[in-house]
Design a protein around this motif. Structure first.
Motif, PDB file in Angstrom:
ATOM      1  N   SER A  11       0.886  -1.391  -0.234  1.00 11.49           N
ATOM      2  CA  SER A  11      -0.107  -0.264   0.226  1.00 11.49           C
ATOM      3  C   SER A  11       0.718   1.801  -0.295  1.00 11.49           C
ATOM      4  N   VAL A  12       0.777   1.903  -1.140  1.00  6.53           N
ATOM      5  CA  VAL A  12       1.347   3.191  -0.697  1.00  6.53           C
ATOM      6  C   VAL A  12      -0.137   4.286  -1.210  1.00  6.53           C
ATOM      7  N   GLN A  13       0.570   6.104  -0.476  1.00  5.21           N
ATOM      8  CA  GLN A  13      -0.023   6.978  -1.222  1.00  5.21           C
ATOM      9  C   GLN A  13      -0.001   7.089  -2.542  1.00  5.21           C
ATOM     10  N   ALA A  14      -0.938   8.158  -3.396  1.00  9.83           N
ATOM     11  CA  ALA A  14      -0.707   8.613  -4.803  1.00  9.83           C
ATOM     12  C   ALA A  14       0.587   9.515  -5.161  1.00  9.83           C
ATOM     13  N   GLY A  15       1.505   9.258  -5.857  1.00 12.70           N
ATOM     14  CA  GLY A  15       2.351   9.306  -6.217  1.00 12.70           C
ATOM     15  C   GLY A  15       3.349   8.787  -5.803  1.00 12.70           C
ATOM     16  N   GLY A  16       3.098   7.817  -5.252  1.00 11.20           N
ATOM     17  CA  GLY A  16       4.690   7.037  -4.921  1.00 11.20           C
ATOM     18  C   GLY A  16       4.856   5.913  -5.301  1.00 11.20           C
ATOM     19  N   SER A  17       5.746   4.970  -5.049  1.00 14.05           N
ATOM     20  CA  SER A  17       6.463   3.724  -6.106  1.00 14.05           C
ATOM     21  C   SER A  17       6.209   2.170  -5.523  1.00 14.05           C
ATOM     22  N   LEU A  18       6.409   1.294  -6.443  1.00 16.58           N
ATOM     23  CA  LEU A  18       6.793   0.157  -5.646  1.00 16.58           C
ATOM     24  C   LEU A  18       7.339  -0.635  -6.197  1.00 16.58           C
ATOM     25  N   ARG A  19       7.357  -2.154  -6.536  1.00 16.04           N
ATOM     26  CA  ARG A  19       8.818  -2.821  -7.576  1.00 16.04           C
ATOM     27  C   ARG A  19       7.827  -3.994  -6.986  1.00 16.04           C
ATOM     28  N   LEU A  20       7.592  -4.682  -8.063  1.00 23.33           N
ATOM     29  CA  LEU A  20       7.135  -6.238  -7.816  1.00 23.33           C
ATOM     30  C   LEU A  20       8.166  -7.077  -8.888  1.00 23.33           C
ATOM     31  N   SER A  21       8.122  -8.320  -7.923  1.00 21.09           N
ATOM     32  CA  SER A  21       9.310  -9.094  -8.981  1.00 21.09           C
ATOM     33  C   SER A  21       8.203 -10.332  -9.108  1.00 21.09           C
ATOM     34  N   CYS A  22       9.120 -11.068 -10.178  1.00 20.03           N
ATOM     35  CA  CYS A  22       8.427 -12.504 -10.241  1.00 20.03           C
ATOM     36  C   CYS A  22       9.338 -13.501 -10.187  1.00 20.03           C
ATOM     37  N   TYR A  80      10.319  -7.828 -13.221  1.00 19.57           N
ATOM     38  CA  TYR A  80      10.528  -7.163 -12.520  1.00 19.57           C
ATOM     39  C   TYR A  80       9.936  -5.831 -12.876  1.00 19.57           C
ATOM     40  N   LEU A  81       8.779  -5.026 -12.123  1.00 24.34           N
ATOM     41  CA  LEU A  81       7.336  -3.968 -12.972  1.00 24.34           C
ATOM     42  C   LEU A  81       8.186  -2.853 -11.707  1.00 24.34           C
ATOM     43  N   GLN A  82       8.987  -2.140 -12.380  1.00 18.89           N
ATOM     44  CA  GLN A  82       8.955  -0.511 -11.830  1.00 18.89           C
ATOM     45  C   GLN A  82       7.747  -0.392 -11.441  1.00 18.89           C
ATOM     46  N   MET A  83       7.121   0.420 -10.519  1.00 20.36           N
ATOM     47  CA  MET A  83       6.342   1.552 -10.900  1.00 20.36           C
ATOM     48  C   MET A  83       6.318   2.840 -10.259  1.00 20.36           C
ATOM     49  N   ASN A  84       6.050   3.980 -11.305  1.00 19.53           N
ATOM     50  CA  ASN A  84       6.421   5.188 -10.260  1.00 19.53           C
ATOM     51  C   ASN A  84       5.281   5.885 -10.310  1.00 19.53           C
ATOM     52  N   SER A  85       5.061   7.110  -9.751  1.00 20.23           N
ATOM     53  CA  SER A  85       4.056   8.268  -9.957  1.00 20.23           C
ATOM     54  C   SER A  85       2.805   7.092  -9.977  1.00 20.23           C
ATOM     55  N   LEU A  86       2.641   6.373  -9.398  1.00 18.20           N
ATOM     56  CA  LEU A  86       1.297   5.818  -8.710  1.00 18.20           C
ATOM     57  C   LEU A  86      -0.194   5.681  -8.512  1.00 18.20           C
ATOM     58  N   LYS A  87      -1.583   5.932  -8.963  1.00 18.46           N
ATOM     59  CA  LYS A  87      -2.421   6.632  -9.172  1.00 18.46           C
ATOM     60  C   LYS A  87      -3.380   6.122  -8.321  1.00 18.46           C
ATOM     61  N   PRO A  88      -4.623   6.121  -7.687  1.00 15.61           N
ATOM     62  CA  PRO A  88      -5.545   5.215  -6.840  1.00 15.61           C
ATOM     63  C   PRO A  88      -6.008   4.311  -8.211  1.00 15.61           C
ATOM     64  N   GLU A  89      -6.110   4.783  -9.487  1.00 20.40           N
ATOM     65  CA  GLU A  89      -6.789   3.639 -10.264  1.00 20.40           C
ATOM     66  C   GLU A  89      -5.660   2.794 -10.732  1.00 20.40           C
ATOM     67  N   ASP A  90      -4.471   2.525  -9.688  1.00 19.42           N
ATOM     68  CA  ASP A  90      -3.265   1.994 -10.192  1.00 19.42           C
ATOM     69  C   ASP A  90      -4.130   0.330  -9.366  1.00 19.42           C
ATOM     70  N   THR A  91      -4.344   0.905  -8.185  1.00 19.36           N
ATOM     71  CA  THR A  91      -5.345  -0.277  -7.591  1.00 19.36           C
ATOM     72  C   THR A  91      -5.876  -1.456  -8.036  1.00 19.36           C
ATOM     73  N   ALA A  92      -5.423  -3.067  -7.229  1.00 20.51           N
ATOM     74  CA  ALA A  92      -5.459  -4.242  -9.110  1.00 20.51           C
ATOM     75  C   ALA A  92      -4.877  -4.512  -7.490  1.00 20.51           C
ATOM     76  N   MET A  93      -5.080  -5.901  -8.053  1.00 23.94           N
ATOM     77  CA  MET A  93      -4.543  -7.441  -8.200  1.00 23.94           C
ATOM     78  C   MET A  93      -3.311  -7.536  -8.957  1.00 23.94           C
ATOM     79  N   TYR A  94      -1.972  -8.128  -8.872  1.00 26.72           N
ATOM     80  CA  TYR A  94      -0.643  -7.347 -10.162  1.00 26.72           C
ATOM     81  C   TYR A  94      -0.901  -9.167 -10.745  1.00 26.72           C
TER      82      TYR A  94
END
Length: 133
Positions: A11-22, A80-94
């Protein structure tokens, strides 16, 4: 089917970043099309980005261009999926997915946004991404 192991959601606030790994097996990873998909409650699954692990070619959904980056580490058989400038509409199961061994990888990548169920043969368990405003 060989499992794909995802990690990195949260969970992050809008504008934040996350990195997913597979992480995948070498057999699944090598010279394949691997990608990320997402599904929000009540919405259809959406293709986010794909990468051809044999050459590094990438394709992105318009909704994430310029904000998300898909990358690979061949030594670790990991995408990897580097996600920057996250928006509320990016909320989902990835979900991470790997191309079916019966389809040419570049065809998988080129068609990822339309026929994922046919083109991708392995899927991860999913990792939740929640972006608050």
């Amino acid at each position: 089917q060989v499992p794909l192991v995802e990690s990195g959601g949260g969970s992050v606030q809008a504008g934040g970043s996350l990195r997913l790994s597979c992480a995948a097996s070498e057999y699944t990873y090598r010279r394949n099309c691997m990608g990320w998909f997402r599904q929000a409650p009540g919405k259809e699954r959406e293709g986010v980005a794909v990468i051809y692990t044999g050459g590094g070619d990438t394709v992105y959904a318009d909704s994430v261009k310029g904000r998300f980056t898909i990358a690979q580490d061949s030594a670790k058989n990991t995408v990897y999926l580097q996600m920057n400038s996250l928006k509320p509409e990016d909320t989902a199961m990835y979900y991470c997915a790997a191309g079916s061994p019966t389809v040419l990888p570049k065809l998988v990548c080129s068609g990822f946004s339309r026929r994922a169920d046919v083109l991708f043969g392995s899927w991860g368990q999913g990792t939740q991404v929640t972006v608050s405003s």
